[in-house]
Enzyme design. Structure first.
Site, PDB file in Angstrom:
ATOM      1  NE  ARG A 176      42.460 -14.964  14.483  1.00  0.00           N
ATOM      2  CZ  ARG A 176      41.837 -13.775  14.517  1.00  0.00           C
ATOM      3  NH1 ARG A 176      40.621 -13.676  15.025  1.00  0.00           N
ATOM      4  NH2 ARG A 176      42.423 -12.706  14.048  1.00  0.00           N
ATOM      5  CG  ASP A 252      36.689  -5.151   9.696  1.00  0.00           C
ATOM      6  OD1 ASP A 252      35.534  -4.904   9.297  1.00  0.00           O
ATOM      7  OD2 ASP A 252      37.014  -5.096  10.888  1.00  0.00           O
TER       8      ASP A 252
HETATM    9  P1  AMP Z   1      36.832  -6.200  15.945  1.00  0.00           P
HETATM   10  O1  AMP Z   1      35.545  -5.541  16.314  1.00  0.00           O
HETATM   11  O2  AMP Z   1      37.450  -6.985  17.085  1.00  0.00           O
HETATM   12  O3  AMP Z   1      36.763  -6.971  14.683  1.00  0.00           O
HETATM   13  O4  AMP Z   1      37.871  -5.009  15.701  1.00  0.00           O
HETATM   14  C1  AMP Z   1      37.718  -3.984  14.760  1.00  0.00           C
HETATM   15  C2  AMP Z   1      38.971  -3.191  14.697  1.00  0.00           C
HETATM   16  O5  AMP Z   1      39.248  -2.574  15.964  1.00  0.00           O
HETATM   17  C3  AMP Z   1      40.227  -3.968  14.366  1.00  0.00           C
HETATM   18  O6  AMP Z   1      41.077  -3.129  13.633  1.00  0.00           O
HETATM   19  C4  AMP Z   1      40.789  -4.284  15.719  1.00  0.00           C
HETATM   20  O7  AMP Z   1      42.173  -4.555  15.708  1.00  0.00           O
HETATM   21  C5  AMP Z   1      40.488  -2.995  16.480  1.00  0.00           C
HETATM   22  N1  AMP Z   1      40.365  -3.212  17.919  1.00  0.00           N
HETATM   23  C6  AMP Z   1      39.362  -3.833  18.579  1.00  0.00           C
HETATM   24  N2  AMP Z   1      39.577  -3.828  19.896  1.00  0.00           N
HETATM   25  C7  AMP Z   1      40.752  -3.184  20.106  1.00  0.00           C
HETATM   26  C8  AMP Z   1      41.522  -2.844  21.251  1.00  0.00           C
HETATM   27  N3  AMP Z   1      41.122  -3.160  22.484  1.00  0.00           N
HETATM   28  N4  AMP Z   1      42.668  -2.183  21.053  1.00  0.00           N
HETATM   29  C9  AMP Z   1      43.071  -1.839  19.835  1.00  0.00           C
HETATM   30  N5  AMP Z   1      42.405  -2.116  18.723  1.00  0.00           N
HETATM   31  C10 AMP Z   1      41.264  -2.790  18.836  1.00  0.00           C
HETATM   32 MG    MG Z   2      37.867  -7.794  13.421  1.00  0.00          MG
END
Ligand code: AMP
Ligand code: MG
Length: 487
Positions: A176, A252
């Site tokens: 990205r 976030d």
């Molecule tokens: P997102 O829903 O992708 O915006 O993620 C929300 C939070 O969860 C962020 O801190 C991401 O880095 C973490 N996160 C999402 N998927 C994973 C994963 N498979 N492993 C580790 N962290 C994750």
């Molecule tokens: Mg996120």
């Protein structure tokens, strides 16, 4: 054109130090291979598009190699998720590899998503699957092509690494690009952990690097907040005007730059539906299509709270109050253009609302309606579009009002009208079923469909001979695809 080893790094965020991010190395994917690359994004780094096909490209963006000057860091942040504060988030599966600047002097963050576990992974595996990586890639580049500010995507690298979601899938990484990866949640983290020095350092960093013009203002931080409010009002107006549903507007996932950021179960509307919820884990519809507008303000007020150490509460409130009127002005301006209007009248808002209500009641395709309205002289186009409406008399009344409005708008040739409308009304958008077809093929090792779809979406306003099938309404199976939150 530059070769891959000629990128120039200047890692400004990494230099803020360990209170802001942690050094972590990417965990490589097995058998990395190029799925798709964006030539337009390659150009942002002055890279020769041909090098995307070289093995070293897949090795670099599949986590096997690193530039000597890269300083991979996992950033710490927090944020409000579905309305509740989560004190500890951060890059759980993505790494800021470094900041690169191009010949034009622009800095671009290289962020590798799906790069393995970090101290912020919580229970997660640090991985991203092919499906969600392709969706993020296609969406970022498609939004950009539509003129909607977004993070960009350089490439998707696929692999044979098994990753468990609801079933076994394959790991992938998406590279990205953005001028910054700082989110509202970065400010919230330092505010709620009561670290005023770092909070001030972060604010100074963002002001200096990303809002330099605000430094000249009597109250630089207030000017910066105002700019963030303005950019968000404009961004969300564009989402609403083009039918983009983000799906997870947690703080976030909100960029301080006012760009579309962090793609999850997003969708473009097929049929117009103000109540559409694209994230099937969002049971209350907090992030439904029409709620994006007030949620934009809610998120800005969460940011405002985190900025109270720098700006008076009264000034923050006054600035927040600008959001809705700014949003409405941008939105109406965009919708007037989509209707082919060049002037403004007081009743235009009502004209738009009446149309949307009719479209809602008859499940009319949101994108194709506007495109077809510009295909032919208004009277002819309306006569043809009428068949799509159940309430034909209601539509006739609207059509009469629209024709009268067009007549008052001014004198221009049909050719001018068509060109003007086609320049703002896309023929091709990233429909869920199109993404799904491309993903299904890619999961069986055929990347041609992802690449073709990406090409088509890079020129959304141009009719592309032979690509008619990409401009169709979804087939029945593709209308109500449930997009999983897992990614
Ligand atoms: P997102 O829903 O992708 O915006 O993620 C929300 C939070 O969860 C962020 O801190 C991401 O880095 C973490 N996160 C999402 N998927 C994973 C994963 N498979 N492993 C580790 N962290 C994750
Ligand atoms: Mg996120």
């Amino acid at each position: 054109m530059k070769a891959l080893d000629e990128l120039t790094f200047d890692n400004r965020f990494a230099r803020l130090g360990d209170a802001f991010s942690t050094h972590v190395l990417p965990e490589p994917l097995d058998d990395p291979r190029l799925v798709v690359a964006s030539n337009a994004a390659m150009a942002l780094l002055d890279l020769d598009p041909a090098i995307a096909e070289t093995p070293v490209f897949a090795e670099l963006f599949g986590g096997h190699k690193l530039w000597a000057e890269a300083e991979p860091r996992a950033m710490v942040y927090s944020g409000h998720q579905f309305g509740s504060y989560n004190p500890q988030l951060g890059d759980g599966r993505g790494l800021l590899l470094g900041e690169v600047y191009n010949r034009a002097g622009e800095h671009w963050d290289l962020h590798l998503k799906g790069a393995g576990q970090t101290p912020y992974s919580r229970m997660g595996d640090g991985r991203a699957v092919l499906r969600s990586s392709i969706r993020e890639f296609l969406a970022s580049e498609a939004l950009h092509a539509l003129g909607i500010p977004s993070s960009r995507a350089l490439c998707v690298i696929g692999s044979s690494t098994p990753v468990w979601r609801e079933k076994q899938e394959r790991g992938a990484m998406v590279l990205r690009l953005a001028h910054s990866h700082i989110r509202f949640g970065h400010f919230e983290y330092f505010y709620y952990t009561k670290k005023p020095e770092q909070q001030a350092e972060l604010a100074e960093h963002v002001l200096k690097l990303h809002f330099p013009e605000c430094q000249e203002q009597p109250e630089p931080y207030l000017a910066m907040f105002r700019e963030v409010v303005e950019r968000n009002a404009e961004l969300i107006a564009k989402w609403q005007a083009y039918g983009f549903c983000h799906g997870v507007m947690n703080t976030d996932n909100m960029s301080i730059l006012g760009i579309t950021f962090d793609f999850g179960p997003f969708a473009f509307l097929d049929d117009f539906d103000a109540h559409f919820v694209c994230n099937h884990s969002d049971h209350e519809g907090r992030y439904s299509f029409s709620n994006q507008v007030p949620i934009g303000q809610w998120n800005l007020s969460a940011l405002a709270q985190a900025l109270t150490p720098f700006i008076s509460v009264d000034a923050l409130k006054e600035t927040l109050d600008l959001y809705l009127p700014l949003y409405q002005a941008h939105y109406l301006d965009l919708m007037r253009r989509r209707l082919g209007l060049t002037t403004a009248e007081d009743d235009d808002q009502q004209l738009v609302e009446r149309l949307l209500q009719l479209m809602q009641n008859s499940s009319v395709d949101y994108t194709l309606f506007f495109r077809r309205l510009g295909d032919e002289p208004a009277a002819l186009a309306l006569a043809r579009l009428r068949d799509d409406f159940v309430d034909m008399l209601g539509f006739d009344a609207w059509a009469d009002a629209y024709k009268a409005r067009v007549a008052r708008d001014g004198e221009y040739s049909e050719e001018q009208r068509r060109a003007r409308m086609h320049a703002v009304n896309p023929l091709y958008i990233l429909r869920n079923y199109l993404a799904q077809n491309a993903i299904t093929a890619a999961e069986s090792g055929d990347y041609s469909e992802v690449r073709r779809l990406h090409e088509v979406l890079s020129k959304p306003f141009e009719e592309q001979p032979g690509m008619e099938q990409y401009a169709q309404r979804p087939p029945d199976w593709g209308k109500h695809l449930e997009i999983s939150c897992s990614s």
